[in-house]
Design an enzyme around this catalytic site. Structure first.
Site, PDB file in Angstrom:
ATOM      1  N   LYS A  76      -5.964  -9.809   0.160  1.00 48.77           N
ATOM      2  CA  LYS A  76      -6.762  -8.908  -0.676  1.00 48.77           C
ATOM      3  C   LYS A  76      -5.911  -8.257  -1.769  1.00 48.77           C
ATOM      4  O   LYS A  76      -6.329  -8.193  -2.925  1.00 48.77           O
ATOM      5  CB  LYS A  76      -7.434  -7.834   0.197  1.00 48.77           C
ATOM      6  CG  LYS A  76      -8.413  -8.410   1.219  1.00 48.77           C
ATOM      7  CD  LYS A  76      -9.148  -7.328   1.992  1.00 48.77           C
ATOM      8  CE  LYS A  76      -8.245  -6.549   2.919  1.00 48.77           C
ATOM      9  NZ  LYS A  76      -7.683  -7.391   4.012  1.00 48.77           N
ATOM     10  N   THR A  77      -4.721  -7.777  -1.409  1.00 46.40           N
ATOM     11  CA  THR A  77      -3.837  -7.175  -2.408  1.00 46.40           C
ATOM     12  C   THR A  77      -3.402  -8.213  -3.437  1.00 46.40           C
ATOM     13  O   THR A  77      -3.352  -7.940  -4.645  1.00 46.40           O
ATOM     14  CB  THR A  77      -2.601  -6.554  -1.733  1.00 46.40           C
ATOM     15  OG1 THR A  77      -3.020  -5.578  -0.784  1.00 46.40           O
ATOM     16  CG2 THR A  77      -1.693  -5.905  -2.760  1.00 46.40           C
ATOM     17  N   ASP A 121      -6.847   0.364  -1.901  1.00 49.42           N
ATOM     18  CA  ASP A 121      -6.754  -0.244  -0.574  1.00 49.42           C
ATOM     19  C   ASP A 121      -7.334   0.705   0.474  1.00 49.42           C
ATOM     20  O   ASP A 121      -7.320   1.927   0.286  1.00 49.42           O
ATOM     21  CB  ASP A 121      -5.287  -0.550  -0.256  1.00 49.42           C
ATOM     22  CG  ASP A 121      -5.130  -1.572   0.854  1.00 49.42           C
ATOM     23  OD1 ASP A 121      -6.141  -2.176   1.269  1.00 49.42           O
ATOM     24  OD2 ASP A 121      -3.983  -1.769   1.319  1.00 49.42           O
ATOM     25  N   THR A 170     -10.906  -3.334   5.515  1.00 46.86           N
ATOM     26  CA  THR A 170     -10.979  -4.142   6.725  1.00 46.86           C
ATOM     27  C   THR A 170     -12.238  -3.813   7.512  1.00 46.86           C
ATOM     28  O   THR A 170     -12.534  -4.467   8.509  1.00 46.86           O
ATOM     29  CB  THR A 170      -9.749  -3.879   7.618  1.00 46.86           C
ATOM     30  OG1 THR A 170      -9.664  -2.470   7.893  1.00 46.86           O
ATOM     31  CG2 THR A 170      -8.468  -4.340   6.923  1.00 46.86           C
ATOM     32  N   ARG A 229      -0.005 -13.794   6.139  1.00 49.69           N
ATOM     33  CA  ARG A 229       1.083 -12.823   6.319  1.00 49.69           C
ATOM     34  C   ARG A 229       1.862 -13.126   7.589  1.00 49.69           C
ATOM     35  O   ARG A 229       3.097 -13.070   7.618  1.00 49.69           O
ATOM     36  CB  ARG A 229       0.515 -11.402   6.370  1.00 49.69           C
ATOM     37  CG  ARG A 229       1.576 -10.333   6.664  1.00 49.69           C
ATOM     38  CD  ARG A 229       0.984  -8.949   6.610  1.00 49.69           C
ATOM     39  NE  ARG A 229       0.584  -8.607   5.254  1.00 49.69           N
ATOM     40  CZ  ARG A 229      -0.351  -7.710   4.954  1.00 49.69           C
ATOM     41  NH1 ARG A 229      -0.997  -7.090   5.925  1.00 49.69           N
ATOM     42  NH2 ARG A 229      -0.650  -7.453   3.701  1.00 49.69           N
TER      43      ARG A 229
END
Length: 356
Positions: A76-77, A121, A170, A229
């Site tokens: 997302k980032t 975020d 999230t 990640r």
């Protein structure tokens, strides 16, 4: 105590946790793709987002506000930075927990440049007064700044330059409908398939100057929980093992041996995950058992078990949440190489749940 912060800290400490620690953040900055063409996976999201950005550029306008939802570690980032790069605009990064007052948000919004991308975020953790200010800012590019207190307070309208808000969450269900409805484009990030993670691992290995064969990449991808990640983090730990214990070249055997040292098994379960399953199976016969009781048996906080361990176990079909408590599935018994006792198919109701 803020349990979101507590569980985030616990998740960041795990090798297979999806929350980024400082090392992850530093490495991710170097590994992040710079445009949509480099971004691996999320095919539908990429295609839809590409149309939105191309159309905005063709009109010479700022892009619509974008909401990205999904589990941590899915990109997302990265996508927010790509949006800014594709629009040739600067980006401002902040988070919901950092905005506790409407004044905090007003200070950020009033300093934005025209066309700038504001990445927010954990937008679901923003305070309610700030949320309400954001409604008007997103729709009318204006905020009302309250000066004074009580009956003498005055609202001064402050015009804002057009900007693009990229919100990441999230927990999309925690966003109030008025906020959700103001996003022109919403996308849900899905977990990655192993083949996509293999591509991510090969790309990262190339950028990190790590030699790895296809079988080694497949071994790491299979234990990465569908999350880039985690794949990149496991790659770095396997690289360390290969440099110390071998010649630096990562094969399937080297990857398997390295991840055994770090207690990550073939399905991506770590010590905490296996501890939950072992307690459920060995101490409680597969359940059902209450969450608090299970947490005590594992020696962890209730929230840690519920928020950190359980989501992956449920997604893998190893554990079920039922009204009577947590229940192990047949796959959990098979994964740990245990045989379910006969009583588990009768008295505790497991047979009714799984057709035994």
């Amino acid at each position: 105590m803020n349990w979101d912060d507590t569980t985030d800290e616990t998740a960041a400490e795990r090798l297979v946790g999806s929350v980024a620690d400082r090392e992850d953040q530093a490495v991710e900055a170097a590994l992040r793709p710079k445009d949509l063409g480099e971004f691996i996976g999320q095919e539908k999201v990429r295609e839809q987002l590409d149309l939105v950005l191309r159309a905005a550029r063709a009109r010479g306008a700022t892009a619509d506000h974008v909401l990205l939802s999904g589990a941590p570690g899915l990109g997302k980032t990265t996508l927010s930075m790509i949006i800014a790069a594709e629009m040739e605009a600067p980006i401002r990064i902040t988070s919901g927990p950092a905005i506790q007052h409407a004044g905090d948000l007003a200070a950020i919004l009033s300093s934005l440049q025209e066309g700038e991308v504001l990445f927010l975020d954990e937008i679901h953790r923003m305070s309610r007064p700030a949320e309400e200010m954001l409604y008007m800012a997103m729709e009318d590019f204006r905020v009302d700044v309250i000066v004074g207190k009580g009956p003498g307070a005055t609202a001064i309208p402050l015009e804002l330059p057009p900007f693009t808000l990229v919100g990441a969450t999230t927990r999309a269900g925690l966003l109030p409908p008025p906020l959700r409805d103001r996003f022109g484009f919403t996308a849900h990030m899905e977990f990655y398939e192993p083949a996509e993670l293999e591509r991510v691992i090969h790309r990262s290995a190339n950028l990190l100057d790590v030699e790895i064969d296809p079988a080694g990449a497949a071994e790491i991808a299979g234990r990465s929980r569908g999350t880039p990640r985690i794949a990149n983090r496991l790659l770095r730990r396997v690289r360390d093992y290969a440099q110390v214990k071998a010649d630096g070249f990562i094969t399937r055997d080297i990857a398997g041996a390295a991840l055994k040292v770090y207690e990550v098994d073939g399905r991506g379960l770590d010590r905490l995950d296996r501890g939950v399953l072992e307690a459920l199976l060995k101490l409680f016969g597969g359940g059902p058992v209450g969450l608090s009781t299970l947490a005590v048996a594992v020696g962890e906080e209730r929230e840690t078990v519920e928020e950190v361990a359980e989501p992956f176990l449920v997604r893998e079909g190893l554990l079920a949440r039922t009204p009577r408590g947590r229940v192990a599935t047949p796959a959990a018994w098979a994964h740990l190489g245990l045989t379910p006792p006969r009583s588990s198919t009768g008295g505790n109701g497991q047979g009714d749940l799984f057709g035994a």
